[in-house]
Design a protein around this motif. Structure first.
Motif, mmCIF file in Angstrom:
data_model
loop_
_atom_site.group_PDB
_atom_site.id
_atom_site.type_symbol
_atom_site.label_atom_id
_atom_site.label_comp_id
_atom_site.label_asym_id
_atom_site.label_seq_id
_atom_site.Cartn_x
_atom_site.Cartn_y
_atom_site.Cartn_z
ATOM 1 N N MET A 1 0.715 -1.585 0.431
ATOM 2 C CA MET A 1 -0.486 -0.055 0.009
ATOM 3 C C MET A 1 1.085 1.332 -0.131
ATOM 4 O O MET A 1 2.004 1.639 0.757
ATOM 5 C CB MET A 1 -0.968 -0.219 0.674
ATOM 6 N N VAL A 2 0.906 2.138 -0.933
ATOM 7 C CA VAL A 2 1.204 3.345 -0.742
ATOM 8 C C VAL A 2 0.706 4.587 -0.916
ATOM 9 O O VAL A 2 -0.554 4.399 -1.364
ATOM 10 C CB VAL A 2 2.458 3.341 -2.638
ATOM 11 N N GLY A 3 0.471 5.804 -0.177
ATOM 12 C CA GLY A 3 -0.100 6.785 -0.078
ATOM 13 C C GLY A 3 0.820 7.877 0.120
ATOM 14 O O GLY A 3 1.101 8.506 0.536
ATOM 15 N N LEU A 4 -0.911 9.209 0.941
ATOM 16 C CA LEU A 4 -0.330 10.070 1.608
ATOM 17 C C LEU A 4 -1.293 10.476 2.115
ATOM 18 O O LEU A 4 -2.220 9.949 2.409
ATOM 19 C CB LEU A 4 -0.870 11.364 -0.187
ATOM 20 N N VAL A 5 -0.996 11.456 3.366
ATOM 21 C CA VAL A 5 -1.690 12.257 4.225
ATOM 22 C C VAL A 5 -2.756 12.815 3.868
ATOM 23 O O VAL A 5 -2.226 13.758 3.140
ATOM 24 C CB VAL A 5 -1.139 12.238 5.536
ATOM 25 N N VAL A 6 -3.677 12.415 3.796
ATOM 26 C CA VAL A 6 -5.262 13.818 3.499
ATOM 27 C C VAL A 6 -6.272 14.069 4.500
ATOM 28 O O VAL A 6 -6.940 13.376 5.005
ATOM 29 C CB VAL A 6 -6.124 13.438 2.382
ATOM 30 N N ASP A 7 -6.504 15.518 4.409
ATOM 31 C CA ASP A 7 -6.946 15.669 5.537
ATOM 32 C C ASP A 7 -7.311 14.724 6.498
ATOM 33 O O ASP A 7 -7.415 14.172 7.775
ATOM 34 C CB ASP A 7 -8.784 15.357 4.927
ATOM 35 N N GLY A 8 -5.619 14.071 6.879
ATOM 36 C CA GLY A 8 -5.401 13.862 8.739
ATOM 37 C C GLY A 8 -4.879 12.580 8.537
ATOM 38 O O GLY A 8 -5.198 11.438 9.812
ATOM 39 N N LYS A 9 -5.747 12.225 7.307
ATOM 40 C CA LYS A 9 -5.706 10.147 7.837
ATOM 41 C C LYS A 9 -5.210 10.337 6.057
ATOM 42 O O LYS A 9 -5.015 10.690 4.915
ATOM 43 C CB LYS A 9 -7.825 10.334 7.320
ATOM 44 N N PRO A 10 -4.701 8.853 6.013
ATOM 45 C CA PRO A 10 -3.982 7.817 5.125
ATOM 46 C C PRO A 10 -5.103 7.476 3.838
ATOM 47 O O PRO A 10 -6.369 7.196 4.551
ATOM 48 C CB PRO A 10 -3.322 6.615 5.832
ATOM 49 N N LEU A 11 -4.191 7.933 2.574
ATOM 50 C CA LEU A 11 -5.232 7.636 1.375
ATOM 51 C C LEU A 11 -4.329 6.945 0.667
ATOM 52 O O LEU A 11 -2.987 7.169 -0.143
ATOM 53 C CB LEU A 11 -6.269 9.087 0.799
ATOM 54 N N VAL A 12 -4.748 5.486 0.246
ATOM 55 C CA VAL A 12 -3.681 4.528 -0.061
ATOM 56 C C VAL A 12 -4.233 4.224 -1.094
ATOM 57 O O VAL A 12 -5.327 3.622 -0.976
ATOM 58 C CB VAL A 12 -2.950 3.769 1.499
ATOM 59 N N ARG A 13 -3.462 2.825 -1.588
ATOM 60 C CA ARG A 13 -3.546 2.247 -2.773
ATOM 61 C C ARG A 13 -2.285 0.729 -3.131
ATOM 62 O O ARG A 13 -1.729 1.534 -3.082
ATOM 63 C CB ARG A 13 -4.214 3.118 -3.977
ATOM 64 N N ALA A 14 -3.211 0.054 -3.736
ATOM 65 C CA ALA A 14 -1.560 -0.652 -3.839
ATOM 66 C C ALA A 14 -0.746 -0.621 -4.696
ATOM 67 O O ALA A 14 -1.522 0.088 -6.363
ATOM 68 C CB ALA A 14 -3.135 -2.543 -4.205
ATOM 69 N N TYR A 15 0.274 -0.880 -5.192
ATOM 70 C CA TYR A 15 1.356 -0.690 -6.050
ATOM 71 C C TYR A 15 1.820 -2.090 -6.410
ATOM 72 O O TYR A 15 2.482 -1.532 -5.049
ATOM 73 C CB TYR A 15 1.662 0.332 -5.772
ATOM 74 N N SER A 16 2.198 -2.385 -7.211
ATOM 75 C CA SER A 16 2.586 -2.947 -7.105
ATOM 76 C C SER A 16 4.647 -2.671 -7.077
ATOM 77 O O SER A 16 4.917 -1.408 -7.227
ATOM 78 C CB SER A 16 2.793 -4.185 -8.901
ATOM 79 N N ILE A 17 5.256 -3.223 -6.330
ATOM 80 C CA ILE A 17 7.339 -2.302 -6.274
ATOM 81 C C ILE A 17 7.509 -3.038 -6.835
ATOM 82 O O ILE A 17 7.791 -4.372 -7.897
ATOM 83 C CB ILE A 17 7.634 -3.392 -4.815
ATOM 84 N N ALA A 18 7.710 -1.475 -8.278
ATOM 85 C CA ALA A 18 8.590 -2.610 -9.583
ATOM 86 C C ALA A 18 10.679 -2.201 -9.475
ATOM 87 O O ALA A 18 11.164 -2.876 -10.529
ATOM 88 C CB ALA A 18 8.796 -1.194 -10.767
#
Length: 270
Positions: free
Chosen positions: A52-69
């Motif tokens: 799972m990769v993402g950012l903190v948006v409005d104080g909460k983690p926003l993530v999605r699945a990413y294959s590690i390249a």
């Protein structure tokens, strides 16, 4: 395309995520980009897995699945992403710059690993779009070449400009100081384009069905006795590829019960 700033205060690691720093960003086209981050020494993964990769948006983690390249041995993490203009995550993630921080999940997982396959002679990695990402990891993993006599990576895209990483396969890997000897001529790269003139045109499913794919690379048609296959890409292509394999007697595998092919179902556009 909305320009959403990702400026944020320094993040702190949590139970579910590492906080890593962006070290490199490459915008390939208006809809595709790649980036690398630092890698916590505690993160262990098998080449082909996702996280799972993402950012903190409005104080909460926003993530999605990413294959590690990047391969499992590399000191950095690399990811290959689409840009969705209105996507909750990628509308923001596409604006990251070197020095920014991102969240990286602590628990890699996924089915596109060597242990999901029975031993075989040839390994086919069939990918479309950003479904190339796990092949970028596996194609740079020495263990792949220890297990298989031939490794074939396909990448089907709409336009020639979408053939990102083409130079890696055609020029860089054959000359790589460490990997060139390991690969030793075992790697075949087969790019195809569906909407523009190119030396190999068409959907990979059609090229398999017509036999042109095998004719082009000089291999016999799929044979479950010798061939192992990994699939990653758009849902409709995965459905068709899986059916082609089932029709040829292939059995889907998993880490619990290795088989002739594996596919990844974890990805959605966000």
């Amino acid at each position: 395309m909305t320009d959403v700033s990702v400026a944020q205060p320094p993040l702190k690691a949590s139970g579910a995520f590492y906080v890593e720093t962006v070290t490199w960003v490459q915008h390939w086209t208006e809809s595709l980009f790649s980036f690398r981050t630092t890698r916590d020494p505690g993160l262990r993964f098998a080449s082909g897995q996702f996280v799972m990769v993402g950012l903190v948006v409005d104080g909460k983690p926003l993530v999605r699945a990413y294959s590690i390249a990047s391969p499992a041995w590399h000191e950095e993490l690399e990811f290959y992403s689409i840009k969705v203009p209105d996507g909750p995550l990628t509308s923001r993630l596409q604006n990251i710059k070197v020095g920014d921080q991102v969240l990286i999940g602590r628990k890699p997982t996924g089915t596109l690993v060597l242990d999901g396959l029975k031993p075989g002679k040839r390994l086919y990695m069939l990918g479309t779009g950003t479904g190339l990402a796990p092949w970028l990891s596996l194609a740079r993993d020495p263990e792949v070449y220890e297990r298989f006599e031939q490794v074939i990576v396909t990448h089907t895209v709409r336009e020639v400009a979408d053939l990102n990483y083409r130079e890696l396969f055609e020029e860089e890997l054959p000359k790589d100081e460490i990997l060139a000897e390991v690969i030793g001529g075992k790697l075949t790269y087969y790019p195809t384009v569906t909407r523009e003139p190119f030396r190999t045109q068409g959907r990979i499913t059609d090229l398999i069905e017509s036999g042109k794919f095998f004719e082009d690379i000089g291999n016999p048609p799929f044979d479950p006795a010798e061939d192992r296959v990994m699939l990653c890409g758009g849902p409709s292509v995965l459905v068709d590829l899986k059916q082609q394999l089932l029709d040829r007697g292939f059995v889907e595998g998993s880490i619990a019960k290795p088989g002739d092919f594996v596919l990844e179902r974890a990805f959605v556009e966000t």
